[in-house]
Structure formats: structure tokens, C-alpha cells
Design a protein around this motif. Sequence first.
Motif, PDB file in Angstrom:
ATOM      1  N   UNK A 195     -23.679  12.562   9.807  1.00 49.58           N
ATOM      2  CA  UNK A 195     -23.903  12.106   8.356  1.00 49.58           C
ATOM      3  C   UNK A 195     -22.925  13.198   7.491  1.00 49.58           C
ATOM      4  N   UNK A 196     -23.142  14.447   7.487  1.00 48.71           N
ATOM      5  CA  UNK A 196     -22.796  15.642   6.752  1.00 48.71           C
ATOM      6  C   UNK A 196     -21.665  16.475   7.545  1.00 48.71           C
ATOM      7  N   UNK A 197     -20.333  16.066   7.078  1.00 49.28           N
ATOM      8  CA  UNK A 197     -19.104  16.499   8.146  1.00 49.28           C
ATOM      9  C   UNK A 197     -18.413  17.694   7.109  1.00 49.28           C
ATOM     10  N   UNK A 198     -18.521  18.970   7.916  1.00 43.27           N
ATOM     11  CA  UNK A 198     -17.753  20.054   7.287  1.00 43.27           C
ATOM     12  C   UNK A 198     -15.990  19.662   7.256  1.00 43.27           C
ATOM     13  N   UNK A 199     -15.499  19.546   5.933  1.00 44.00           N
ATOM     14  CA  UNK A 199     -14.071  19.481   5.921  1.00 44.00           C
ATOM     15  C   UNK A 199     -13.338  20.356   5.776  1.00 44.00           C
ATOM     16  N   UNK A 200     -13.813  21.597   4.853  1.00 44.65           N
ATOM     17  CA  UNK A 200     -12.882  22.644   4.311  1.00 44.65           C
ATOM     18  C   UNK A 200     -13.937  24.159   4.595  1.00 44.65           C
ATOM     19  N   UNK A 201     -13.065  24.978   5.229  1.00 43.96           N
ATOM     20  CA  UNK A 201     -13.651  26.311   5.368  1.00 43.96           C
ATOM     21  C   UNK A 201     -12.845  27.418   4.676  1.00 43.96           C
ATOM     22  N   UNK A 202     -13.288  28.050   3.697  1.00 53.02           N
ATOM     23  CA  UNK A 202     -12.619  28.931   3.109  1.00 53.02           C
ATOM     24  C   UNK A 202     -13.096  30.365   3.732  1.00 53.02           C
ATOM     25  N   UNK A 203     -12.305  31.064   4.217  1.00 54.36           N
ATOM     26  CA  UNK A 203     -12.709  32.541   4.988  1.00 54.36           C
ATOM     27  C   UNK A 203     -12.228  33.610   3.898  1.00 54.36           C
ATOM     28  N   UNK A 204     -12.972  34.213   3.352  1.00 53.50           N
ATOM     29  CA  UNK A 204     -12.832  35.502   2.404  1.00 53.50           C
ATOM     30  C   UNK A 204     -12.618  36.448   3.247  1.00 53.50           C
ATOM     31  N   UNK A 205     -11.536  37.173   3.836  1.00 52.96           N
ATOM     32  CA  UNK A 205     -11.367  38.227   4.583  1.00 52.96           C
ATOM     33  C   UNK A 205     -11.672  39.507   3.689  1.00 52.96           C
TER      34      UNK A 205
END
Length: 879
Positions: A195-205
Amino acid sequence: MKKYGVNELRRMFLEFFESKGHLAMKSFSLVPHNDNSLLLINSGMAPLKPYFTGQEIPPRTRVTTCQKCIRTGDIENIGKTARHGTFFEMLGNFSFGDYFKTEAIHWSWEFLTEVVGLDPDRLYPSVYQDDDEAFDIWNKQIGIPAERIFRFGKEDNFWEHGAGPCGPCSEIYYDRGEKYGCGKPGCTVGCECDRYIEVWNNVFTQFENDGHGNYTELKQKNIDTGMGLERLAVVVQDVDSLFTVDTNKALLDEVCALAHTQYQADAKKDVSLRIIADHVKSCTFMISDGIMPSNEGRGYVLRRLLRRAARHGRLLGIEGRFMAELSKTVIELSKDGYPELEEKKVMILKVLAEEEEKFNKTIDQGLAILADMEAEMAEKKETVLSGENAFKLYDTYGFPLDLTIEILEEKNLTVDEAGFQAAMKEQREKARAARKTTNYMGADVTVYQSIPADVATKFVGYDRLIHDSRISVLTTDTELAEALTDGQRGTIIVDETPFYGTMGGQNGDRGVISSANGTFVVEETIHLQGTKVGHVGHMTSGMLTVGETVTLSVDPESRTSTEKNHSATHLLQKALRTVLGEHVEQAGSLVTPDRLRFDFTHFSAMTPEELKAVEELVNREIQAGLDVVTQEMTLDEAKKTGAMALFGEKYGEKVRVVKMGDFSTELCGGTHVGNTGVIHAFKIVSEAGIAAGVRRIEALTGEGLMAYYKKTEEELHEAAKAAKTSPAELTAKIEAMMEEIKALHAENDKLKSKLANESLGDVMSQVKEINGVKVLATKVTDVDMNGLRNLGDQLKEKLGEGVIVLASVQGEKVSLMATATDEAQKKGAHAGNLIKAIASLVGGGGGGRPNMAQAGGKNPAGVDAALEKAYEAAAEQIH
């Protein structure tokens, strides 16, 4: 909300980030560049690593890409569910020390809600539990209520990979609605259901991990974001999985048509349909990047995917070959974002068709053999297929291990994988030993034997070092290939080459072969059967394909140095005939960029005067600046010019005659300087015999000679430094040192002799008379064999006629020496036999003549017993 297609979404994403000052770079190849940690590119960030680590400077501090990726960690599970495929596209926007969290979060929200039009109420951000900064941006700036922002721990929301740069992430989830949910109470973001799908991932290096869990702030903070294009399409198009987004569904429909079935009508068939669609897509993209089927590395991943798809085609009852047909659909659907698919279409279809054909020949037989093996296992009530049998399927029928595992798994059977690896290792060792095999012509069997006989190469390098030509053949170390990719070793054959192949004693050229698509470094150039010329070396970037036009560039320094040495060889041959006589004939030569070697017939060592005369004559002709003129003519015409033909050499109808002024005329196919003055200077460094009646000269010219003088000069300075003097004074200093050493030696011998005498003490009291012959056996310490012989001579003078046996101990080493005078020998004394009789007692052996003998040993404890035994042995000898 508009249901955008995959190709539209890709374009929208890249254009959006271009509007935010990003450079849109085309997808990198699936073949990693200078990165041995990866077999295939598996994320948008992977090819950009050098920019993140600072090893390379990015073309802009803001970059956006849509990167083709392949993940094959669990090939056998791909297709079983609709969640994963091996191929996917990763959208990404990256900042190298430019913008940070605020912009990254704002832009991801803007793109999803305003550009794509997703419902903001269905989007849920997550942040790392300790990242209050990111929480505040979502809460206070974007305006998301606190209860809709999820804080997760390290496992979910902190990106790190061992030591090195790392940092917290912020993901964006989309609620697809209850129809995709599990229905359980409390189902929310983070639930395992769809149901809840991860669409975007922001990695803060923002941190550096030292590998021991200690974090420090990075000076240059980076942004690395990733969003699966197919996942975004699943959400936008409101479909059940990545297999049913527009492009993949079109491909799946083609597979269904071939199999005369429908998707989602039969769960078992669906697995096969998904596998074929996904694998054909991956294979198409891999081949477009120059990956060829093989039994190792990337090539083996490709072969496994192809063969798994082929087997599932059999399960669905698809007749004949089908991969190339499906690949056309992949190309049509994806060429919008990846124009290289269309450019490489002919190659892709050819490689797919050939590999599928290869497996088609053995797959049915293999499946039948496997069925027999299964029956045998059932009979014996076994559930594990032996490693030996699994290897037979691999080796004879081309079944990759994971294919065998998958087939058996369907019947709850397994494979002895360790046994398979052991059988594989044994076969590799056998193959290594058998590589010595030769074909009927007595030459080593190599990949070059499979090159079509009509392939030919024309040499055009007499008057140019750069030339464009078409690639006719590519090979790896073991097979013919349609392409070579970054990091691979191989051989390139072209229609026309400026590269000289090793022949006639002249070493082949080195250099570079390149096009806009890739670069290949040529390490050596060789002649193959017929007129084929092979450029052997390795790819340093990109890929090259058969049929492509490339620029061939010979290394000019290497070629020039080789030419100087080759032309000097001609001058040398004429000078040798002039100085030594007409009997001189060439018996072999070697010309490299560094030196020249010339073998010739002559029956005695050359005198220093002859060597000097030859060297001076060659240098005179170099200084004369003779023009070097090359003409093509028939062999008969060439002989009339007085050109020297080499004994035993085969010549074609046309030959090249190389003339240096009026001094030298020779038949030669090699490359030469335009004027002898270019050679600068010539120096013979050695002359020696290599066979009966054959001498060898090694010589240097040009750069090689300068390097030789430089090295000699350095050695001279080192020697002078060691002798604490200047190079000019070195000879005098060495002579003085030699005199001093001689005097010290004499003094040393005198002192040694004195010490040995003192060590002996008064031994005359130990003399025993045996049958009228005086015998003395005694020991000394720290006297070497030389010293013992000297002592023996002195004692003989004191003793007169008789037998002397001396033993000396130096550390763990024992030396024995015996001497017998003429009179003692007449009475039966024999020094050699005496030593033989006692040496074993000191753990040694030895012997010698009747008058003098010696031995060594390792047992000092036995010395007294040995000396005692010496008297007994003498008594037995003397009568």
C-alpha cells in the motif's frame, strides 16, 4: 491526475532539474569505469563516485541523470513476485558541495506535487530519528503536519557503506490506497505490504565514518537522491506492479502473444512471462553496452539471464528462437531515453540470436538428462543432486548452476553446490595443464584460429602514424566478440593499419585505438595467419564494436626510436662486411625502441681495434646525413641493384629495397628514418659468441644511447662517492686502494700464521713414534683450511719425516688436514685414507692424495676422538 508514460516521466524529471541549474548527463554505461567493487552499475550514484570522493572534478556542481541499472543479487527470485526485476532506471539529482537539505526537500516535493501532480495528502515523508533539521524543513517550510512525518532508525534512514562518506536520508512514501493494502489494523508507512510505496530517497551525505563508528562532519556536503522511474510510473499510472507500467506491459503483451496466453490468468505462467520480459530487457541493455556472453564476470551474468529466459520460453511452449524478436520491442520502447539501443540494434540482435541458437542445440538434451537424473534420485530416495551431475549439465549442456537449482527447486530438490564448485575447480586445473595442446600445424590453439580466413589487413604505416579504419574483428582472450568494454583485454583487427606488426626482427608498434565511444591501449602488434594484423591490449574506457570506424594512433616516440635502431642495423651490417670481410652474413636481428641486436657469421671474437673501426664507420655514415630511399621492385630487379637478400627468407613478388646513400642497399620490409643524420650516434655495448661461427653485437642509438650514458655517468658518480673522491681522480684512487689492500693482505697473512703457531703451543711433546715413523695428531682453534695447510708445512720442517694430522674448530665448523712425507708414504702412510678413517667422527667426509688430504665436519665434540683414532689408523697403515 494525468497518467504519464515512462518515457514522458523520464523527460519531465530531467527537464525539471535542468530548470534548477542541473547539468543533465546521459546515462553512464552498465560497465563500471575503474571500479572493481562492482560487476554492473546498480544505482544512479555508482558511476558518480569519483565526483563524491573528490578524485575527479564534476562537469558542474549540480548534476541530474536517469541511470540504467542492473541488480542480480538474487537472480533465482526475480520474477517469482512482481516486486523486483533485474533491470530498472534510477532518476537522480546530485549536488557536489552545492545545495543541501532545504533545496533537495523543496524540489522533490515540487516535482511530485506540482509537475507530476500527485495528491499531497497521499505523500508521507520519513526522516532519520536524530535529523531535526530535515524534520523542521518538512514540518515548518513544506507544511506537513508532525504526525505525518515518520522518524525511522539507522536501518531504514541512514545511508552508509562501511568507512567513508555517509549520512541520514529522507524518504517520500505514497499511499496507493486500501486496494493494495494488507487490511490489517495499524497498516501504515513502513508496513511490508504494497500500500505505502517508497518513491523518492534523499540522501544527505554530511558525515565521514572512520570505519569504527566515529562520525565527523564533512567540509563538502553532498546530495545524492534516487527515485526508481518504474516505481514512479506504478504510482502515476495506478497499476499493480512495475511489470504493468506502460512500457513493460507492452513488452509483456508481446511475450504473451508468442506464448498464446494472457498475463494474470495463471500464476505459474505469470512467473515465466515476467522472467522472459525482464531478462530480455536486461540482456538488450547489457549487450548495447558491449557486454558479451561468456563464462565469467559480467558476461556470465548475461549468459545466465539469457539461458534462464530461454528455459522459461520452453515452459510456455514458445516455438523456436524468440529473444531477438522481443528485443526489437525493448529497443522500440526504450530508444527515446537510450538512443544507443537503436544505434547498436544490429549487434544486439546478432548476439542474442547466436547465444540463443547455441543454447537451443543443447537445452532439450540437457532437460532430458536432468529428468533421468531426477528419476535416479527418486529411485534412491535422494533429494540432493550431486555436484558432479550439476557440473555435467553445466559443462556439456550449458546449464548455469542457478538454472539447475531453479528447475529442481520446483520439485523440492536441491543441488550439492560445494561439489559443483569442486568439479569446476578440477576442470579449470585440467584445462590449464592442457593449454599446451597444439593444432595440426603445430601452432598453439588460440582464439585467432576462429577468425574467418578472408579477413585481411593492409599496412599503411610507412608514411603515416595516424589513420582511420573499420574494425573487422574483435576477440577476447578466449572468443570472438562483437564488442570490447572498459577494462577488458583483447585483440582488435582492422581493414587498414598504420601499426607495424612484429616481423623481420623489428618489434611491433604500441599506441592507442579510439573512437568517440571508447579507448583501447595497444601493447603489442602481431602478425596472424594470412595478412591479418592483431592489435593486442586492453580497453581503458567506453566500448568499441565490430564495424565501427576508429582512429589508430601509433606512439610516435616508440616508432621513431625503433626506426633509428633499424636503420643503424643496416649501417652496421655494411660496416661489418667492410671491416671483417664479405663472409659476414646476417644470422638474425632484433630491433626495439630501446636497443638493437645483430647476429652475424664470423669465426673469431672481434678485436677492440675491429670494434672501434666498425663503430667509427657507422658514426661517419650517420654524420654524413645520407638520405634513406625506399623503392618497390621485383626480386630480380632488386638483386641487380646489389641489394642483400637474407638467407632462408621468403619474398613476395614485390619487395622493398632500402638504400642509404651509396653506402648500404638491402631488402627490407621494416620502417626507417628519412635520413641517417636523425640517428645522431651509435655505440656498440657488447660483442660475444652465441653459436659456432655466429657472433652477436648489441648496440644503442638516439634516446637509448643517451639513457645508457646517463646511467653510466650515474654509476661513475656513485663509485666516486663510495671511494670518497671525484670521477676524474677515481682511477688513481682505485690504484692506491689496491696497493693498500695488497699490503694489508700480506700483513694479515703474517699475523694469522703467528696466531696459528701460538694456538698450537708446544706440540712436539705429543709426537708418537709408530714403527719408526713420527706421527703427530693435534688440534688448534679458529684456523681456516689455508691456515692449517701453512701450519702443516711448518710442523713438517720441525718434525722432519713423518705424518701430521691437524684439526681446527671454528664455531660449529670442523676442518681436518693430514699430510705425509715421502719417507712415511714409502712405509705405507696414506693421508687420504687416514682422513677417510676419522672424518665420520666429526660428522663429515673427505679424502685426498697419499701426501695431502682434507675434510670438513659439523661435530666439534668428536674432535678428540678423531685425533685418537688418527694414531690407530696410522698404526694400521705403517709397517
